[in-house]
Each structure stands twice: as C-alpha cells, then as structure tokens.
Design a protein around this motif. Structure first.
Motif, PDB file in Angstrom:
ATOM      1  N   THR A  79       0.859  -1.172   0.000  1.00 39.14           N
ATOM      2  CA  THR A  79       0.000   0.000   0.000  1.00 39.14           C
ATOM      3  C   THR A  79       0.897   1.223   0.000  1.00 39.14           C
ATOM      4  N   GLY A  80       0.300   2.395  -0.154  1.00 37.65           N
ATOM      5  CA  GLY A  80       1.119   3.603  -0.175  1.00 37.65           C
ATOM      6  C   GLY A  80       0.271   4.854  -0.301  1.00 37.65           C
ATOM      7  N   GLN A  81       0.941   5.982  -0.215  1.00 42.95           N
ATOM      8  CA  GLN A  81       0.294   7.276  -0.369  1.00 42.95           C
ATOM      9  C   GLN A  81      -0.393   7.361  -1.732  1.00 42.95           C
ATOM     10  N   GLY A  82      -1.473   8.133  -1.801  1.00 41.99           N
ATOM     11  CA  GLY A  82      -2.198   8.280  -3.054  1.00 41.99           C
ATOM     12  C   GLY A  82      -1.983   9.644  -3.678  1.00 41.99           C
ATOM     13  N   ASP A  83      -2.652   9.853  -4.808  1.00 40.99           N
ATOM     14  CA  ASP A  83      -2.666  11.131  -5.514  1.00 40.99           C
ATOM     15  C   ASP A  83      -1.279  11.492  -6.053  1.00 40.99           C
ATOM     16  N   GLY A  84      -1.160  12.722  -6.527  1.00 37.88           N
ATOM     17  CA  GLY A  84       0.094  13.157  -7.111  1.00 37.88           C
ATOM     18  C   GLY A  84       0.260  12.656  -8.537  1.00 37.88           C
ATOM     19  N   ALA A  85       1.432  12.943  -9.112  1.00 38.07           N
ATOM     20  CA  ALA A  85       1.764  12.530 -10.475  1.00 38.07           C
ATOM     21  C   ALA A  85       3.095  11.787 -10.449  1.00 38.07           C
ATOM     22  N   TRP A  86       3.044  10.496 -10.751  1.00 34.99           N
ATOM     23  CA  TRP A  86       4.206   9.604 -10.740  1.00 34.99           C
ATOM     24  C   TRP A  86       4.376   9.081 -12.172  1.00 34.99           C
ATOM     25  N   LEU A  87       5.212   9.741 -12.939  1.00 34.78           N
ATOM     26  CA  LEU A  87       5.254   9.533 -14.390  1.00 34.78           C
ATOM     27  C   LEU A  87       6.488   8.756 -14.825  1.00 34.78           C
ATOM     28  N   LEU A  88       6.258   7.784 -15.726  1.00 34.88           N
ATOM     29  CA  LEU A  88       7.326   6.975 -16.303  1.00 34.88           C
ATOM     30  C   LEU A  88       7.405   7.215 -17.803  1.00 34.88           C
ATOM     31  N   ASP A  89       8.607   7.001 -18.382  1.00 34.22           N
ATOM     32  CA  ASP A  89       8.763   7.123 -19.827  1.00 34.22           C
ATOM     33  C   ASP A  89       8.587   5.760 -20.494  1.00 34.22           C
ATOM     34  N   ALA A  90       8.840   5.686 -21.780  1.00 34.76           N
ATOM     35  CA  ALA A  90       8.630   4.447 -22.532  1.00 34.76           C
ATOM     36  C   ALA A  90       9.580   3.341 -22.094  1.00 34.76           C
ATOM     37  N   ASP A  91      10.665   3.705 -21.432  1.00 33.57           N
ATOM     38  CA  ASP A  91      11.614   2.707 -20.914  1.00 33.57           C
ATOM     39  C   ASP A  91      11.331   2.361 -19.456  1.00 33.57           C
ATOM     40  N   ASP A  92      10.189   2.783 -18.954  1.00 33.50           N
ATOM     41  CA  ASP A  92       9.760   2.492 -17.588  1.00 33.50           C
ATOM     42  C   ASP A  92      10.659   3.140 -16.538  1.00 33.50           C
ATOM     43  N   ARG A  93      11.208   4.292 -16.888  1.00 30.87           N
ATOM     44  CA  ARG A  93      12.014   5.060 -15.952  1.00 30.87           C
ATOM     45  C   ARG A  93      11.283   6.360 -15.604  1.00 30.87           C
TER      46      ARG A  93
END
Length: 500
Positions: A80-94
């Motif tokens: 489980t973990g904190q919600g909301d915000g923006a956690w963005l990955l690129d096409a290489d999953d970084r």
C-alpha cells in the motif's frame, strides 16, 4: 535442515517513510523496518519525492526485516502507499521526473480556475470527490503547461503503491481505490470517457494503467527484484489498495457504516458505505474499495502530525524526545489556557472537511502569560477539533477505531475521546502494512475471503473512554473553534497574497 517460518510481507510506502513488516499468519508482528524518504519543498507549493529513492527505501526495509527473521518463508506480498500526485514513467519504464506528491500545491491557481469554469464540477460528478491541487487531472494540466516536454515523454502514470509493485513484479496496473482519485467513475467503477472529454484531456488517457481487482494477484516477484531483495522469485504480489482503504482493512472497518481514523501525515476520518447512495456529504473524498459498489467516504486533511513536528521545532524542542514533549503538553490545563490552534498548516491549503487552497494555520487567544506547554497542547487539541468536525459531518456516533503514528500518543487519544465524546479504540500503528498483508493473504488464496483474513490478522486494541466533565468543557470550546475558523477564513486569501 533449517525450519522455515511462514510470513506475509506488508509494505507501506508513506509520504515520509517506507515501512516493511513481516506478519505471522495469525497477525503477530515478527519484524518491522522503517526508512525515511525525503520530501523536497520549493516555492510555489512544490512538494516532490525521488521515485528511485522510494524503491531504494523499499529494498532497504525488506532486507532489514528479513534479517530479523532467519528462515522466513514469505508466502505472499502486499503493498500500500500514499495516493494522488503525479508519478510519471517514460517508454523505458524510468521516472521522467520526481513524483509530484498529493501535498503539492503548485496547481492552486488552476484549481480556482477549474472551480470557476466547471471542470472541478466534472471531476466531482465522476469521482465523487472534490478537486484539490494534488489530484492527478489538475497536476497533469499544470505540468503540461509548465513542463510540456516532460508530459510529452511520459508514457505511464503509476501511483506510489503501483510504482513499488511494478518494481517488484514488472506488471503495470492499478486498483479502484487508487483510480478513484484520478479519472474513475466511482459508480460505474471504470475510467470516465465523459470526464476526459469535459477536461479536454483525452490524449492523456494513454498514461493510465488498467484497473484490476485489488484482491487479485498482480504478478509474482520477478527475478531481478528477487536478487535485489534476497528472496526467491515467484512469490505472489497482490494488486493492493491505496493507504486509506488499506488502513480501514487493517483496522477491520470493512462492513457498511463502520468508521475509522488514520492520524498520520494527514488526518483521515472515514466511513464505509454500501454504495455512493450512502454518502453523507457532497464534499468528502470517495474511494471505491474494489468490493462491488462499496465505497469509503473520507475527509483527509492536508496536514496532520506535521503540525506537531512544526510546533516542536518552533519551540526548539527538536532534541527532546516525544515523551518529554508530551509530558509538557499533558501538564497544561485542558483548553490550553484559552489558546486555540487552527491546524491548517499545509502550504497547499486544505481539502477536508472543506476545500480552500488559501487555508492557513494560526493561534488564537494567546497572551504574554501563555506557556510553551499551552502552545504544545493547543496543537494537539486543534488537530482533534478538526477530526471531530469530520466525525460529526459523517454522522459517526459509536466507538471509533484509530491508528497511525499520531495515535501512538496516549494524550492525543484521550483528547480525541474527550473532545468527540466517543470511545477511541487504538490498534497498533502498522495497520496500513497489516491491511496490505491481509489483502495479500486473500489474493494468494491463503484464506478464503476478506472477513476470514481480517479476523485472523486482527491486532489487540487499547480503549480510551471520554471523561464527561472534559467533554462538556470541550463541547463549548469546539463551538468557539468553528466560529473562529469561519471568521478567519474570510481573510485567508489576503493572507496568502501577503505571504507570496
């Protein structure tokens, strides 16, 4: 041959720390490890964390917990973990950038604009929750304007829990509780095409992972993760729930009209309903639980225990342990010598039990005779007045289950009982990780259903009963608290302008 000890691993990736807990199948805590995660704050309300640091903290805590239980046989993993915000990955999953957190306030002006042009209403109609600056839709709009190349490179959004689980399994998914705070229609339990259209964000739908049953297996521990953690590959990892809902599970608040409080970085008051038809207000957060139409209606403040950290530092008590701090607060009289504290300490304003991006904290009723102990106690009481307001709005009348780091304080729990007039039943502090472990037991087939898992994994409780005389005093103080807050609110926008 070494005896093996069957354990369930529960991971709770919070805002300021990651905790990994090894539970026995009957709910006993065999090992616990915690590792801090930095939150970077900048002007303009920015609040961010390094996504790789969150994963490193997860690895550190798992390895540390496992070292305490030689021969541990991990049968299932829950996150489980904190919600909301923006956690963005690129096409290489970084990660394309640091994660903008739920407490991020850079989109505050945009939130005001969305309330004026109707887009905030569209978010509320679909999700059942009011818009605030840390919500994904408005954060993406803000980043698309200020960092267009970042959003252009982004290929996926994974909230904190989903990011950790991805690193464990390589599988990309989310669950209804997490998606409730993005673009999920919490009545239909699916992403809302209408909401994307009304926000003009159809192109951003590409960033959203599939929504899966939280009580199912998302995947198994991958070979790379297994080597990093010192575990065998192939251990089932549950899809899981966002921290508020996982905490409700950990407290056993899974049946309709069951209430609870999580007092941590935020102060969350929640109640479980069979469906959105049972909502008591139209301004609480609505979280689908993944159990049919069931939802949790919650008020989750922007700042809970950070108010206590702040007053401790302001009074230059950083070198004093919390027991010493609490003794000073407990020695002050109830009512803190007439000092009232408004606990809206987040730079991002407030979202519960009202939404106001300009909200700010303040003391009232001080004089030159006010003591440090009274100032300390007033912060405890101010937090409890805010929680009590939410309890009343949600019409929760019976005993209240409470957890979270703030509930470790006997003083806090007794003040909560006295102000609210309700018995307070405190569980252990690790209910988020416990809830994650319960979900993992169900998902992996170790138990037949959630109710069985909750009963098997339940922890002991300590009950704090309200003192009648104290409650009578605090009932009058609570009315004054609300009146002062409502009066101060008229000046918050001007005060925010002076601050900036």
């Amino acid at each position: 041959m070494t005896d093996r000890t069957p354990v369930v691993l529960g991971i709770d990736a919070g805002t300021t720390s990651v905790k990994s807990v090894l539970f026995s199948p009957d709910g006993g805590i065999l090992a616990l490890a915690r590792y801090s995660v930095a939150v970077t704050r900048e002007d303009g309300g920015v609040a961010e964390s390094d996504m790789d640091e969150v994963w490193r903290a997860t690895v550190h805590t798992i390895r540390e917990a496992l070292a305490e239980v030689p021969g541990a046989d991990v049968v299932a993993i829950g996150v489980t973990g904190q919600g909301d915000g923006a956690w963005l990955l690129d096409a290489d999953d970084r990660p394309v950038r640091s994660a903008a957190l739920w407490m991020d306030g850079r989109a505050g002006d945009r939130v005001r604009g969305w309330f004026e042009d109707g887009r905030a209403r569209a978010v509320h109609e679909a999700t059942g929750s009011p818009l605030f600056a840390g919500a994904l839709p408005v954060l993406l709009a803000e980043l698309a304007e200020t960092e267009p190349e970042i959003v252009g490179r982004a290929a996926l959004h994974l909230n904190c829990k989903d990011w950790v689980r991805f690193r464990l399994t390589g599988e990309k998914a989310t669950d209804p509780s997490e998606a409730s705070r993005t673009y999920l229609d919490t009545q239909e339990i699916g992403y809302s095409d209408r909401l994307f259209a009304e926000l003009g964000q159809e192109e951003l739908r590409r960033l959203l992972p599939p929504v899966q049953d939280p009580y199912s297996v998302a995947g198994t521990l991958s070979d790379p993760a297994a080597r990093e953690l010192g575990l065998p590959a192939g251990i089932p990892v549950a899809v899981g729930l966002v921290d508020t809902v996982a905490s409700a599970v950990g407290l056993g608040a899974v049946e309709a009209e069951t209430g609870f409080i999580v007092l941590g970085t935020t102060g969350t008051v929640g109640v479980t309903h069979a469906s959105r038809d049972g909502l008591k207000t139209d301004f609480g957060i609505t979280l689908a639980t993944g159990r049919g139409t069931q939802v949790i209606e919650a008020f989750s403040t922007m700042s809970g225990t950070p108010n206590l950290d702040w007053v401790r530092a302001t009074l230059r008590l950083e070198d004093a342990d919390w027991r010493t701090v609490e003794r000073s607060a407990a020695a002050a009289p109830r009512g803190s010598g007439g000092v009232l504290y408004l606990p809206y300490g987040s730079p991002s304003g407030e979202r519960a039990p009202f939404v106001d991006p300009d909200a700010s904290a303040s003391w009232h009723g001080m004089s030159v005779t006010t003591t440090p102990g009274e100032l300390l106690r007033s912060v405890y009481e101010g937090l409890v007045h805010s929680l009590t307001e939410s309890l009343d709005l949600l019409e929760l009348r019976g005993p209240i289950a409470v957890c979270g780091g703030g509930s470790d304080s006997d003083l806090m729990c007794q003040i909560l009982a006295d102000v609210s007039g309700r018995p307070v039943r405190r569980g252990d502090a690790e209910v988020g990780a416990r809830g994650a472990a319960i979900v993992a037991l169900v998902a992996s087939g170790q138990v037949p259903d959630l109710e069985t898992a909750v009963e098997r994994m339940s922890s002991g409780t300590t009950t704090f009963e309200p003192d009648p005389d104290a409650h009578a005093y605090y009932a009058a103080a609570h009315r004054v608290f609300l009146d002062i807050r409502d009066s101060a609110r008229a000046q918050w926008e001007a005060l925010r302008a002076l601050r900036s």
